[in-house]
Each structure stands twice: as structure tokens, then as C-alpha cells.
Design an enzyme around this catalytic site. Structure first.
Site, short mmCIF file in Angstrom:
data_model
loop_
_atom_site.label_atom_id
_atom_site.label_comp_id
_atom_site.label_asym_id
_atom_site.label_seq_id
_atom_site.Cartn_x
_atom_site.Cartn_y
_atom_site.Cartn_z
N LYS A 10 35.77 41.82 36.42
CA LYS A 10 37.12 41.23 36.54
C LYS A 10 38.16 42.26 36.13
O LYS A 10 37.89 43.19 35.36
CB LYS A 10 37.27 39.98 35.67
CG LYS A 10 37.16 40.17 34.14
CD LYS A 10 38.46 40.55 33.45
CE LYS A 10 38.25 40.87 31.97
NZ LYS A 10 39.25 41.69 31.34
N ALA A 100 31.83 48.06 27.78
CA ALA A 100 33.03 48.16 26.93
C ALA A 100 34.18 48.81 27.70
O ALA A 100 34.90 49.65 27.18
CB ALA A 100 32.74 48.93 25.63
N MET A 103 36.34 45.31 31.72
CA MET A 103 36.09 44.65 33.01
C MET A 103 35.09 43.51 32.88
O MET A 103 34.55 43.03 33.88
CB MET A 103 35.59 45.67 34.03
CG MET A 103 36.56 46.82 34.20
SD MET A 103 36.15 47.81 35.61
CE MET A 103 36.95 46.85 36.88
N ALA A 104 34.81 43.10 31.64
CA ALA A 104 33.97 41.93 31.37
C ALA A 104 32.55 42.07 31.92
O ALA A 104 31.97 41.13 32.45
CB ALA A 104 34.63 40.65 31.90
N GLY A 105 31.98 43.27 31.78
CA GLY A 105 30.61 43.49 32.25
C GLY A 105 29.60 42.63 31.49
O GLY A 105 28.70 42.04 32.09
N ASP A 140 35.67 35.40 28.45
CA ASP A 140 35.73 35.75 29.87
C ASP A 140 34.57 35.19 30.68
O ASP A 140 34.53 35.37 31.90
CB ASP A 140 35.65 37.28 30.05
CG ASP A 140 36.83 38.01 29.47
OD1 ASP A 140 37.91 37.41 29.38
OD2 ASP A 140 36.65 39.18 29.10
#
Ligand code: C5P
Length: 306
Positions: A10, A100, A103-105, A140
Site C-alpha cells: 500500500k 520496514a 508499504m505495509a509488507g 494496516d
């Protein structure tokens, strides 16, 4: 049996952050967009529980939490507890989303794990329960289930899809080293000694999305965490300038950073910006959005239902 679920990264097109709450979280008014950069998570039946992680060369997977403490471990335990099951299975994760990176991995992996393990265990979890577990795992994670373009409130976990008339082209520059989200929020607190309790509204970004106009969106992009990320990583300021010089409509730090994203006018423009940036920067990616949230990938050779 094996099940593969693909979950998107995201970006936050608007990230309004209010004053820290009593529970340590910040109230958000945010607009998420899921973009075409994915982690794939495959689960297989097994007697025990194990996770194996592989990653693209640019992903610093060494920075992941140790086995047992991964967000995927926590997702499995929460889902198993809900149904009174043993959390068993062999999990393979392939990461294209920076660790980190803002991007909300990790959230993508958690969402993918909920969807995949629900199928593997034939648990039949309702959408409401999946969203509730997702919110317990991280702010998220509900958005990673939902995908598309969405308005996020609360601490980011209350999401609703919004109208989006565009296909938006993004040039992404990940960093070799990540930033810690709590640290960026702490720096935000330190830099804002009298913050507004209410986060800045995302109305302007929502209008630009509904209109499908890249110039309007470029003008509206906003991230309250950007100053804190730049304070921790001043080099990102040069990168933002380089991308805009290379022809991007606008550059923005993604979420808590340090990934920087650039909006381009079209797919051809995105490739041009990426080509110019790649002369000086090691890793440059291009992705478009919005794309779907965490979804099962049909096995090769499987025909679609008719
Ligand atoms: O919810 P999540 O686990 O992703 O949050 C990680 C950390 O980021 C929190 O512990 C908190 O320090 C910070 N955070 C925050 N306000 C939010 C979301 C996250 O302060 N709305």
C-alpha cells in the site's frame, strides 16, 4: 494441498495524523491505495508449524522478526484460537514488498496468512471476523484484505472503499535500510509540540481520485509523517527532488518511509522517470494501482469456474 495468496503493498495518498491518543496510537485520516507490488504466501498441510521466507534481492529480509514472533505467526495463532484449532502448516513467503519500507509488507503477509490458513483449515471465517482479526494484528492489515483505494480512520484500521476513476502510475524507490514505524511516529511527536487532536481531512485527495485527474492528485498528495521521516533520513529529500526533476508530477514518502513514491502522468511517463532515476539509484520499480486486496491465486492449470 497447497494454497497461494497474493497480497499487495500500500501507499498512503493522504496521511493526516492527529495528536497521540491515550493508548499510544495516533488518530488517522488516510487514503490508502493498493499497488501492483506483491508478497506471495503459500501454505501446505503439515504436522508442525514453520515459516520460510525468500525475498527479491533489494528486500532486506534479514531485518524480519525471528521465527515465532513474525506477524504471520501471530495471524496463525489468532485464527486458530478463534476456531479452537491447532495452528499447523508449512508457510512459504516470497517478498517483493520492502521490509520496514512504509508499504505495509508485514501487514500484507498477515492478511495473506489469514486468507490462506482459513482455506487450508477449512475454517469458513466470516468477512467480519477476518477484518476483526486483521485489526488486532496491525493498523494496516484490514486494508491489505480490502485492497483498491480506501479511506482509513481510527488508527487506520477502520476502512471503507472509495470511488477511484483512475489507473495511477507510480515509480517506487525502496531504501536498502528500513525505518521503524514507532520511531517515525515518536519523531512526529517530537517535531509537533502542539499537534491538532484531529487529523487533517483527506477530502481533496478523495475528490482527485474520484475525478481520475493525475495533476489534481499530484497537487493533493499529503503525508504528515514525511517531515519526521526526512528528519531521520535527510537523504530522502534529495531523492524527492531528483524524481521531480526526472519528470514525476510529485514525489512523496510512503507512509512512515523510507520508500519514496513518485506519481507519473501515464505508464510511458512512469517508465521514463524510472529510467532517468535508475542512472543514479540502485533500485527503481514501477507499479500501478489500485489493485485487489489479498486474494487466492489459482494453481497453474486450474481453469476458472464457468
Ligand atoms: O498498528 P501497527 O502495529 O502497525 O503499529 C505499529 C506502531 O506504529 C504502533 O505501535 C505505534 O507506535 C505506531 N502507530 C501509531 N499510530 C497509528 C498506527 C501506528 O502511533 N495510527
Amino acid at each position: 494441498m497447497s494454497i497461494t495468496v497474493r497480497a499487495p503493498a500500500k501507499i498512503n495518498l493522504h496521511l493526516g495524523v492527529g495528536a497521540v491518543r491515550a493508548d499510544g496510537f495516533h488518530p488517522l485520516d488516510t487514503v490508502y491505495q493498493a499497488i501492483g507490488l506483491y508478497d506471495d504466501l503459500t501454505v501446505r498441510s503439515d504436522k508442525g508449524w514453520g515459516i520460510d521466507v525468500r525475498a527479491a534481492a533489494y528486500v532486506a529480509s534479514g531485518a524480519l522478526p525471528p521465527p515465532g514472533l513474525n506477524i504471520v505467526d501471530r495471524a496463525a495463532r489468532l485464527l486458530a484460537d478463534l476456531h479452537g484449532l491447532d495452528p499447523v502448516g508449512a508457510v512459504d513467503i516470497y517478498k517483493d514488498i520492502p521490509v520496514a519500507g512504509g508499504m505495509a509488507g508485514g501487514s500484507a503477509d498477515a492478511a495473506a496468512a489469514l486468507v490462506a490458513l482459513d482455506r487450508l483449515w477449512q475454517a469458513g471465517t466470516s468477512d467480519d471476523d477476518l477484518l476483526r482479526l486483521a485489526a488486532a494484528l496491525g493498523s494496516d492489515v484490514p486494508f491489505a484484505l480490502l485492497g483498491g483505494s480506501a479511506h482509513g480512520t481510527g488508527r487506520g484500521e477502520v476502512v471503507r472503499q472509495v470511488p477511484d476513476a483512475g489507473t495511477w502510475w507510480w515509480v517506487l524507490v525502496p531504501s536498502a535500510e528500513g525505518l521503524s514505524t514507532p520511531e517515525v511516529y515518536r519523531r512526529f511527536d517530537a517535531l509537533n509540540d502542539d499537534p491538532d487532536p484531529l487529523p487533517l481531512s483527506s477530502t481533496v485527495v478523495l475528490a482527485a481520485l474520484a475525478a481520475g485527474d493525475p495533476h489534481a492528485l499530484a497537487a493533493a498528495l499529503h503525508n504528515d509523517l514525511q517531515a519526521a521521516a526526512l528528519d531521520l533520513r535527510p537523504d530522502l529529500g534529495d531523492l524527492l527532488e531528483a524524481g521531480e526533476r526526472a519528470g514525476a508530477l510529485r514525489g512523496l514518502v510512503s507512509g512512515s518511509g523510507p520508500t519514496v513514491v513518485f506519481l507519473a502522468e501515464s505508464s510511458a511517463a512512469a517508465r521514463e522517470v524510472a529510467g532517468r532515476l535508475a542512472e543514479d539509484v540502485a533500485v527503481v520499480l514501477v507499479a500501478n494501482g489500485p489493485v485487489a486486496g489479498a486474494h487466492v491465486v489459482p494453481e497453474v492449470g486450474t481453469s476458472w469456474p464457468t
